[in-house]
Each structure stands twice: as C-alpha cells, then as structure tokens.
Design a protein around this motif. Sequence first.
Motif, PDB file in Angstrom:
ATOM      1  N   PHE A 644       0.833  -1.199   0.000  1.00 15.80           N
ATOM      2  CA  PHE A 644       0.000   0.000   0.000  1.00 15.80           C
ATOM      3  C   PHE A 644       0.873   1.257   0.000  1.00 15.80           C
ATOM      4  O   PHE A 644       0.614   2.210  -0.744  1.00 15.80           O
ATOM      5  N   VAL A 645       1.905   1.250   0.810  1.00 22.53           N
ATOM      6  CA  VAL A 645       2.752   2.434   0.965  1.00 22.53           C
ATOM      7  C   VAL A 645       3.598   2.678  -0.280  1.00 22.53           C
ATOM      8  O   VAL A 645       3.661   3.798  -0.791  1.00 22.53           O
ATOM      9  N   PHE A 646       4.243   1.631  -0.792  1.00 23.77           N
ATOM     10  CA  PHE A 646       5.243   1.807  -1.841  1.00 23.77           C
ATOM     11  C   PHE A 646       4.760   1.512  -3.259  1.00 23.77           C
ATOM     12  O   PHE A 646       5.334   2.014  -4.220  1.00 23.77           O
ATOM     13  N   LEU A 647       3.726   0.683  -3.378  1.00 23.59           N
ATOM     14  CA  LEU A 647       3.327   0.230  -4.714  1.00 23.59           C
ATOM     15  C   LEU A 647       1.900   0.621  -5.074  1.00 23.59           C
ATOM     16  O   LEU A 647       1.347   0.082  -6.048  1.00 23.59           O
ATOM     17  N   SER A 648       1.321   1.538  -4.293  1.00 28.55           N
ATOM     18  CA  SER A 648      -0.067   1.951  -4.533  1.00 28.55           C
ATOM     19  C   SER A 648      -1.004   0.749  -4.546  1.00 28.55           C
ATOM     20  O   SER A 648      -1.974   0.696  -5.322  1.00 28.55           O
ATOM     21  N   GLY A 649      -0.706  -0.221  -3.682  1.00 27.07           N
ATOM     22  CA  GLY A 649      -1.560  -1.392  -3.566  1.00 27.07           C
ATOM     23  C   GLY A 649      -2.874  -1.056  -2.885  1.00 27.07           C
ATOM     24  O   GLY A 649      -3.063   0.066  -2.387  1.00 27.07           O
ATOM     25  N   PRO A 650      -3.789  -2.007  -2.836  1.00 29.84           N
ATOM     26  CA  PRO A 650      -5.084  -1.749  -2.184  1.00 29.84           C
ATOM     27  C   PRO A 650      -4.915  -1.461  -0.699  1.00 29.84           C
ATOM     28  O   PRO A 650      -3.938  -1.884  -0.074  1.00 29.84           O
ATOM     29  N   TYR A 651      -5.877  -0.741  -0.144  1.00 34.21           N
ATOM     30  CA  TYR A 651      -5.825  -0.418   1.277  1.00 34.21           C
ATOM     31  C   TYR A 651      -5.819  -1.719   2.077  1.00 34.21           C
ATOM     32  O   TYR A 651      -6.661  -2.602   1.858  1.00 34.21           O
ATOM     33  N   PRO A 652      -4.873  -1.878   3.026  1.00 33.35           N
ATOM     34  CA  PRO A 652      -4.777  -3.137   3.793  1.00 33.35           C
ATOM     35  C   PRO A 652      -5.869  -3.241   4.863  1.00 33.35           C
ATOM     36  O   PRO A 652      -5.664  -2.851   6.017  1.00 33.35           O
ATOM     37  N   LYS A 653      -6.988  -3.751   4.470  1.00 28.81           N
ATOM     38  CA  LYS A 653      -8.140  -3.805   5.400  1.00 28.81           C
ATOM     39  C   LYS A 653      -7.860  -4.666   6.623  1.00 28.81           C
ATOM     40  O   LYS A 653      -8.433  -4.438   7.695  1.00 28.81           O
ATOM     41  N   SER A 654      -6.985  -5.646   6.467  1.00 27.52           N
ATOM     42  CA  SER A 654      -6.695  -6.532   7.611  1.00 27.52           C
ATOM     43  C   SER A 654      -5.770  -5.886   8.632  1.00 27.52           C
ATOM     44  O   SER A 654      -5.593  -6.398   9.738  1.00 27.52           O
ATOM     45  N   SER A 655      -5.180  -4.742   8.278  1.00 25.86           N
ATOM     46  CA  SER A 655      -4.223  -4.096   9.177  1.00 25.86           C
ATOM     47  C   SER A 655      -4.936  -3.363  10.299  1.00 25.86           C
ATOM     48  O   SER A 655      -5.996  -2.751  10.092  1.00 25.86           O
ATOM     49  N   ASP A 656      -4.365  -3.428  11.489  1.00 20.68           N
ATOM     50  CA  ASP A 656      -4.935  -2.688  12.622  1.00 20.68           C
ATOM     51  C   ASP A 656      -4.246  -1.338  12.816  1.00 20.68           C
ATOM     52  O   ASP A 656      -4.461  -0.673  13.832  1.00 20.68           O
ATOM     53  N   LEU A 657      -3.402  -0.943  11.848  1.00 21.05           N
ATOM     54  CA  LEU A 657      -2.824   0.396  11.890  1.00 21.05           C
ATOM     55  C   LEU A 657      -3.878   1.408  11.462  1.00 21.05           C
ATOM     56  O   LEU A 657      -4.728   1.126  10.612  1.00 21.05           O
ATOM     57  N   SER A 658      -3.829   2.596  12.057  1.00 23.79           N
ATOM     58  CA  SER A 658      -4.834   3.612  11.742  1.00 23.79           C
ATOM     59  C   SER A 658      -4.701   4.069  10.300  1.00 23.79           C
ATOM     60  O   SER A 658      -3.601   4.090   9.738  1.00 23.79           O
ATOM     61  N   SER A 659      -5.818   4.443   9.708  1.00 26.47           N
ATOM     62  CA  SER A 659      -5.795   4.929   8.332  1.00 26.47           C
ATOM     63  C   SER A 659      -4.984   6.217   8.232  1.00 26.47           C
ATOM     64  O   SER A 659      -4.329   6.470   7.219  1.00 26.47           O
ATOM     65  N   ALA A 660      -5.007   7.030   9.286  1.00 21.78           N
ATOM     66  CA  ALA A 660      -4.245   8.279   9.279  1.00 21.78           C
ATOM     67  C   ALA A 660      -2.757   7.991   9.168  1.00 21.78           C
ATOM     68  O   ALA A 660      -2.023   8.640   8.408  1.00 21.78           O
ATOM     69  N   LEU A 661      -2.285   7.004   9.929  1.00 18.12           N
ATOM     70  CA  LEU A 661      -0.858   6.675   9.896  1.00 18.12           C
ATOM     71  C   LEU A 661      -0.478   6.051   8.554  1.00 18.12           C
ATOM     72  O   LEU A 661       0.554   6.392   7.964  1.00 18.12           O
ATOM     73  N   LEU A 662      -1.301   5.143   8.051  1.00 20.70           N
ATOM     74  CA  LEU A 662      -1.017   4.519   6.761  1.00 20.70           C
ATOM     75  C   LEU A 662      -0.970   5.565   5.649  1.00 20.70           C
ATOM     76  O   LEU A 662      -0.072   5.542   4.797  1.00 20.70           O
ATOM     77  N   ASN A 663      -1.915   6.468   5.666  1.00 20.28           N
ATOM     78  CA  ASN A 663      -1.949   7.503   4.627  1.00 20.28           C
ATOM     79  C   ASN A 663      -0.784   8.471   4.769  1.00 20.28           C
ATOM     80  O   ASN A 663      -0.279   8.986   3.769  1.00 20.28           O
ATOM     81  N   LYS A 664      -0.365   8.721   6.010  1.00 19.91           N
ATOM     82  CA  LYS A 664       0.793   9.582   6.229  1.00 19.91           C
ATOM     83  C   LYS A 664       2.043   8.947   5.635  1.00 19.91           C
ATOM     84  O   LYS A 664       2.856   9.620   4.968  1.00 19.91           O
ATOM     85  N   MET A 665       2.237   7.643   5.860  1.00 14.30           N
ATOM     86  CA  MET A 665       3.390   6.937   5.292  1.00 14.30           C
ATOM     87  C   MET A 665       3.351   6.982   3.764  1.00 14.30           C
ATOM     88  O   MET A 665       4.361   7.271   3.108  1.00 14.30           O
ATOM     89  N   LYS A 666       2.196   6.723   3.206  1.00 14.27           N
ATOM     90  CA  LYS A 666       2.050   6.742   1.750  1.00 14.27           C
ATOM     91  C   LYS A 666       2.321   8.132   1.190  1.00 14.27           C
ATOM     92  O   LYS A 666       2.994   8.293   0.164  1.00 14.27           O
ATOM     93  N   GLN A 667       1.822   9.166   1.900  1.00 13.44           N
ATOM     94  CA  GLN A 667       2.034  10.546   1.460  1.00 13.44           C
ATOM     95  C   GLN A 667       3.517  10.891   1.465  1.00 13.44           C
ATOM     96  O   GLN A 667       4.029  11.519   0.523  1.00 13.44           O
ATOM     97  N   GLU A 668       4.239  10.496   2.520  1.00 13.74           N
ATOM     98  CA  GLU A 668       5.682  10.764   2.598  1.00 13.74           C
ATOM     99  C   GLU A 668       6.410  10.130   1.415  1.00 13.74           C
ATOM    100  O   GLU A 668       7.239  10.762   0.761  1.00 13.74           O
ATOM    101  N   PHE A 669       6.093   8.877   1.156  1.00 16.54           N
ATOM    102  CA  PHE A 669       6.778   8.193   0.054  1.00 16.54           C
ATOM    103  C   PHE A 669       6.436   8.833  -1.284  1.00 16.54           C
ATOM    104  O   PHE A 669       7.331   9.128  -2.088  1.00 16.54           O
ATOM    105  N   GLU A 670       5.169   9.064  -1.537  1.00 18.64           N
ATOM    106  CA  GLU A 670       4.750   9.612  -2.830  1.00 18.64           C
ATOM    107  C   GLU A 670       5.323  11.014  -3.048  1.00 18.64           C
ATOM    108  O   GLU A 670       5.594  11.410  -4.182  1.00 18.64           O
ATOM    109  N   TYR A 671       5.521  11.759  -1.963  1.00 19.84           N
ATOM    110  CA  TYR A 671       6.057  13.119  -2.089  1.00 19.84           C
ATOM    111  C   TYR A 671       7.542  13.083  -2.455  1.00 19.84           C
ATOM    112  O   TYR A 671       7.987  13.805  -3.356  1.00 19.84           O
ATOM    113  N   TRP A 672       8.302  12.246  -1.773  1.00 16.80           N
ATOM    114  CA  TRP A 672       9.757  12.292  -1.934  1.00 16.80           C
ATOM    115  C   TRP A 672      10.248  11.466  -3.117  1.00 16.80           C
ATOM    116  O   TRP A 672      11.305  11.774  -3.691  1.00 16.80           O
TER     117      TRP A 672
END
Length: 1062
Positions: A644-672
């Motif tokens: 999800f973070v690095f390959l624009s994969g589907p949202y990991p529904k099975s993950s118990d990480l918050s959507s805010a944190l997951l999206n923050k990680m994805k945003q950092e990667f996509e920006y840099w």
Amino acid sequence: MAEETGKSFARRDRLLEIESQVQKWWSEGDVFRADAKESPPEPGEKFYGNFPFPYMNGHLHLGHVFSLSKLEFAAAYHRLRGANVLLPFAFHCTGMPIKASADKLTREIEKFGYPPAFPVLKDEEIAVPEAKPEGENEGGQNQAGGKFKGKKSKTVAKTGIVKYQWEIMQSYGLTDEEIAKFTEPKHWLAFFPPLAVDDLKAFGLGCDWRRTFITTDINPYFDSFVRWQMRKLKERGKIVKDLRYTIYSPMDGQPCADHDRASGEGVIPQEYTLIKMEVVSPFPPKMSVLEGKKVYLAAATLRPETMYGQTNCWVLPDGKYGAYEINDTDVFILTERAALNLAYQKLSRVPEKKPISLVELTGQDLIGLPLRSPLAYNDVIYTLPMLSVLTDKGTGIVTSVPSDSPDDYMALHDLKAKPAFRAKYGVKDEWVVPFEIIPIIHHPDFGDKSAEKICIEKKIKSQNEREKLDEAKKIIYKGGFYEGTMIAGEYAGMKVQEAKSLIRAKLLELGQAVVYSEPEKKVMSRSGDECVVALTDQWYITYGEEEWKKAAEECLAGMNLYSEEARHAFEHTLSWLTQWACSRNFGLGTRIPWDEDFLVESLSDSTLYMAYYTVAHILQGGDMYGRNRSLVKPEQLTDEVWDFVFLSGPYPKSSDLSSALLNKMKQEFEYWYPFDLRVSGKDLIQNHLTFCIYNHAAIMPKHHWPKGFRCNGHIMLNAEKMSKSTGNFRTVREAIEEFSADATRFSLADAGDGMDDANFVFETANAAILRLTKEIAWMEEVIAAESSLRSGPPAVYADHVFANEINIAAQVTDKNYNECLFREALKTGFYDLQAARDEYRLSCGAGGMNRDLLWRFMDVQTRLITPICPHYAEYVWKELLKKDGYVVKAGWPKADAPDLTLKKANKYLQDSIVSMRKLMQKQASGSKKGKASAPAVQNKPTVCLLFVNEQYDGWKEECLNILQRKYDAATGTFAPDQEILAELQKSEVGQSGNFKQIQKLCMPFLRFKKDEVKAVGVHALDLKLPFGEIEVLRENLELIQRQLGLERVEVLSRDSGERQPT
C-alpha cells in the motif's frame, strides 16, 4: 596540523568556535528537518538525495566524506534555492566484516592471551611477482626467471598477518577492557554508529537525523522491509535456487561477495576446460603408489579447440604438485591450490575439505612422463620443463600447442636448439626432437602456422622476450578466434568461434575433460583466507535475465549520470552482470524469509532502502535501532502494508494500523520519490548502483525509478594514496580537529569533481582557514567604517563593473552548482568574486567604495559559499550582516542579467593597463642601455599619449573577412588551413606583393583569431569591439594614471586628424 607563524592555531580555533555555535543554532531551529507537504511537489520544489550507507566497522574517514560532500553540496544548493530538501543517512552492518573482525579478536585472545601478548614481528617486505600485463598465458605461464619486487602486500596488511585486529582497535584509543567487548558483533553496532552521527554533525551535514537507522534484524522495522523486498523479488521470478560457481571463503563456509573481501573486489570466477592427460603406465618409482588407478595430468585451458595441435605438456621443474583423488578411480596431478578449488566444485573424493595428496611431487618428478591427451594427433606426448609456468594460476599443468601459441613455439624451439638445456633437466631427445608443429587453425593474416610466422616477423629469438611474446599472443589469439578457420579435426572448415563450444562439449561428454573454475585474480576474505570458487546450491538474484535487463537499460537511459564516462561504465556492467548469490550462511543481516537457514547478503539488502528512508522516522520514532515501538509494532508491517505504501496497492483492510498513519506513510513516500540524486564512488557501479537500478526496475513503477547517480573517483591526500599503513590517512574527526569543518569542506570542494581520483591538499585546507578568517576580519572592518563609505546608487565606472561581476558570479555559480561542478562553483562564487572585490577596491582610488555595493557583495558572496562553508556563512549572516532567519534557507541571490559587453570592456581596460606597463618598462630599460649612468628616475615617463584605432582595417580586415566566410557556425569549426590560404592568396591583399611575405605576416594573426574563437566565440571575428575603446579609456584616466604612476594621460583617435605617433 594546521599551522600559522609561531605555531598558533588561533584562526583555526576561531572557526571551530564558530562551527560549534552555528551547530547549536541549527539544532535549536531544527533546520534540516524535512517533511512532506500535502500536495505533490512541482518540478524543482523538492530535492531528495542519498548516499550509500557506510559500513560500521570503524570510524568514518575522508574517503567517506569526499563522496558524501558531493551530495551535501548539491542538497545545500537546492535548499538555498528554496527547495524542500531531504538528505537522510543510515549505517550498514550487514554481512561479514563486523563478524570477521569480532572473530579475529576472539582468536587473538585464544592464541595470545588477554590482553594479547603479540610476538615482535619484523616489518619485512614480502616478495611478490611483478604485475603482468593483461592477457597472461592460459594455464598460468609467465616469463622465465620473472622479476620479483619487494613490496608490502595489501592482503597482508588487511588480514592481520602484520597488523592484529587488537592493535587496530587500540589505534582508536580504546583500552584493553573496552576492546574485549568487541568480540561480540552486536557491540560494534552499539559503538560506531553514534560516533559516526557525532562526526557528521560536526562536519555540518544537513541531515534529517530522525530518519537514521541501522541494518540487520537487530532493527525489526528495517528487517521487515528487507523481507518484503526479497519476497517481492521471488514472487516476480527474480530469485531462484540453483547450482552456480561463486567466489567462496572456506574459512567462513559461505560465498564471499565484494563487501566481504579484504582484497579482490570485483573479481569473478574464471571458467576453464580441464583436459585429462592420461599418464601412460608403467609409472616411475615415485608414483608407484598410484598403480591401478587412472592418473591424469590435469591442464586448465581457455582454448579447447587447439587440443588437436598438442606436441607436449609443460610443468614448472621446481613447482610443487600433488596427486589428488577425484573419485574412486581417477587421480589428478596438479597444484594443491587447484585441488582445493576442485574440492569445492564437487570434484574430489572428499568434497569441501582440504584435499589430501596421495603423493607429493615436484615438476622434475613429472618431466618425461608419457601422456595420452584427448584430440592430440600424436598418440603419445611427453611432459617437458618450462620455467615460466605459474603455479598460482590454473593448475600448474599447461598444454603445448606451438602452432598457435607464440609462447609454446618459442619454448619448444629453445628446447630443440639447446642440448645443454635438455641435459640440465634430463630431457631425452626423443621426447622433443621428433615433434613438429601441427597446423590446426588457418589465421587470415598469419596462415596455418601463425605462431611461427609472427615470431619470425617480430624477430623473437627466445622465450624470455616477454613484451614481444605478449604482443604476439594478443594478435594471434584475437585474430584466430574471431576470424580463424579450423583445418584439423571433425570440425575442419568451421569458424573457430563456432567450433570452440562444440569441441568443448564433446570433450566434456566423452569424459575427457571437466569444467574447472577459479577466481580470475587472487581474492582474500576479511576473515583472512584465500578464496576459491565453489559450486554452491543457493539463492540467486537473476540479474542479466533478458527482459529484466531491458527494463534496467530503460531506467538507465532516463537517468542523469553527469558524465559520459559514468554512463559507459554502467552500460558495460549491464552487458556482463549475471546471476548474483544473495544468500549467506553466517554474518549479520536479515534472514531469507522463506529459507531462514540463510541470511540476505550485504549487497542485496542495500538496493531499495532509499524508499525506506521516506517512512523510517514514522516507524522508528527517531531511534536508529528501532527500539521505540510506541507508534507502530514491527509485526504490524505486513506485505499488504508495504504494498500500500510503496506500490499503490489496495488499502490493507486486515491491518490494525490507523488509516491516518497509513496515509501519512504513503504521502511521505509519494512526495519524496523518486529520489533525485544518489552520490557514490565509481567502484560501486559494478555492483551496488547497478543492483539499485535492477531492483527499482523489478519492483517500482516507472515513475518511481531513480532520476540520477553521480559517481566520483577516490580521494588522495597530498597527491598520495590514502593509506593507514603509511600514515597518510585522516578520519573525519581528525580532519575537523586539524583544519575545522569548513576548511575541510573547502578543500574537499577544491579536490575535484570528475571520475578520476581527486586530491585533498592540506595546504588548501590551511589556506582556507586563513581566507575565511581574514574575510571575517575584512567585513568587520568595512562594517565598522560604514560612515566613511560613498553612499548612493552606483555612479562611477568601477561601480558598474563590480555590480556586473556580482551578477555574473551569481549566474555562473548557479549553473556550476546545478551541474554538480563544485570546484568550479568555488572558483566562480568565491575566488573570482573576491578577485573582483579586490580589483574594485583598487579601482575606486580616492573616491572610495560604494556602501550599497559592498553590502550587496557581502550578501551575495555569503550565499554563494553557503553550500560549501555553511558555518562561516551562517555566522556572517547572523552576526555581521544581522539578517533574519538562516542563510542555509535564505534563497539564491537575485541578480540582473550580466552585461557581457561591460565585462569585455573591463577586461580590455585591465589588459591595456598591463600592456602599457610593459611598454613603459621596456622603454625605461631600453634607455638605460643607451645611458647606463643615467639615474633610473630620469627614464620614467610622466605623460602618456594613447592612440586608439577602434576598428581592424587593411590586411587584418581582409583576414577577418576570410575567417568569417570560412567558419561553420553549425559545427563550430573552420575550413582547412589550405583552403583559407588559397582564399588569402586570391584576395586583394594576397595579390599586392610577395605572397610568402604576406603569408608570414598574416598567418600568426589568423591562428590567433582562430584560437580566440574557440575561447570566446565567433564574435572574436568582428571588425570592431562591442564597446567604445576610447570611451572606456577616457572614463578611467584617473585609474590609468594611478596604476602607471603618470602625471597625465591623453587618449586620441588615430583617425581624428590629431598628431600621430612617430
């Protein structure tokens, strides 16, 4: 140590004080923190640069920061221009070096006690063979009686035979009690990385330290990332398990990759065909123990297609050989070194162990042995002596094919022609004399007996004429392979390059040969043993696979490599790179996720981690070891999360990480991402950097492929190789303490920017201390005398020239920084600008300098030097110029478009003053010759009349017109000289008199103008300068008078009708 008169270090210490203060300002302001913005960056809005993480088995040294400085200067430039800059840094601990060093300490304690009491060793020089030119003989032949030079072996120095690991640790200032802790590999990870962080902060590295980390499974977050990467490669068919030949350390019991080696980086296996030359019984008495077995002399060859022409076999008379069991029936006679390689290639009765010889033999014992050799036209050939056979290459057994090998031809010729030589080694005539050359290959240039013909043509008289033989061999081997035709054997009529593989396959199929590999050059592991080639069943990354290679080439084609030399090096690496062993049995690192008996080797966990930097601070909370697990737990980082973070994969529904944190990680990667620049030494092109391209091409989408690599040479110190053993070595900390950080950075920038080795000069660093501190003092004086300066806008000629030089410096230095030409940036942004300031100060005279211009100069110069000397610049910015904010983010100085005409006019003025001074000196010295007794003061003129012709005329005008017609603007070249001369001869000038005299007059001017076009452009052919010469000179009469010590200067036009010079 940086010195001043009287050994005062006050200036250096002043810089160190400034650096300490500035680093506190930066820390308090969190200046180098880099966060992604919510919207994607526009072109040029962000800059992400990175550097291969250094290995943590010691302190960082100047070699590290030389390469790193290129990234640091580039990042600081983009930050200064207003870009959002990310420069992260991490530390590599994977692989064998740390474990090898820890194990050495353990062995030294076991052998020499605690603390170790080492024997006193003499620093003896070790005799090693003088390096041969490329293309040494197959099987290991060298010049008879080859020269030996005494020199210290690099391997000896690195493997502890002379220098013990304990002594190396003592050189770091550690006590025996502290050193003992380093027998535990993990202690290295705890000790060196924090020291490296301190050193780099002292260096002034503009790093976001929240993102730092170490590798290996000690850091569970990075470990999870590497596992994901390896699973991705395997999932996409890029990792396979197979039997492959690889460089191998018997001591470590595993493959030895480049970074695991003390010497021999880049060396790969060299594959031979091992010819089984059967010894005809009965055996001589010394070999009687071998009766009943099939005994072979095993000769390694790169040219199996030449076996039809064998006349004999060569051995080294005093060489050491042994008889080694290959299986239950076969025995090979060869060197112990070759037998050890075979043992690790499943060609030994006792595989993967040091083989035991059934009987020890010398080459003399083998001379005269009758042999039956595969494909040979002679039923029996004999073993003969050759003094140039090498026993550390191939097997020490060499086949002889005198029809196509100049070495073999001359050696056999010598034996036939010298009965005394035969007698010395007990060689019977019937072993040599009856054997004639057997033509086997037709060479297009040298016929059917190519070796004989080329030796005659080159007048080679002896097997000892090494240079001639090497040259002859290259010619014969190259022509014979690419253009030769077989004229012997069942493939007669076929091209050699087609027949070679067929002949080799037949030999292998019939059991008359086996495949044999050894390192193409000597390789020493960091554990201290000589490596072999092993046939290992392990995991490989399939670099070189056709479709993957095409993707890597596409990635490379789109990258900025900053030099054609680098591009050619990458293209060459892609042309030969093949499968790479990615697993190891021992060491530190991450486990292969599907086969945890193996570790990921150190050049395979360092190819995609640039992506990990973008989220490391979120995952690790600023702790480099990954011990802070308050926000994310390592086990929560599933493959779905990474996708999800690095390959624009589907949202990991099975993950118990918050959507805010997951999206923050994805945003950092996509920006840099993608990263803009990776800087490295050129030695990593052949592995790490090319691996990086391959891995991105395999895993990342195209829009996230790397954008740029910049490669540099190594660093020398004072024009000599940096070496611990000679003392010509500096750690980063030592350099800073000796010169200060900014003077070190100054000298690094001045050292060079290309792919050739650069030179860090201590004198340059010392001069930088003086320059920087003097500049501070000058600025303090100017600021203190502000009220005495001339106010108002630029008014006089010198003001305009100086303002223009500032504009030029801003523009040209911008271009140099952008192209990563840091030595040039230092020249244009500091040296040239200071020279312009000094000229301005001289030009102003009694009228004084303009206050606003000086303040602008101080502002611009401070900004332009900021990427290279940031501490100095920050201090000037805040303490002297009293500016707000930080200079590192102050923005590039605004500048008007440079007035190149004004620059030319000023150069004309300065050159004219120099010319006038020389003329005056010549006049004065000429007068003295006539009147030796006259006082010198009487010869000095006080009045000068300058007659100016503002346009070329006469024969010069004609020459310029011809050059204009004969210049091709598209190619930037002139027509040939003959064509220009023909045009001159046809011209009115050429027809006006003796053409030889006219040619003698015109040619120097024509050459001068052609060279000037190369230097400044086509406008050098203009008939008139782009400014008024008389106007420039008249506007600066006061300057000319003052510079030349004249009372009066008049400027007159030659065409004005005024009096002319006589």
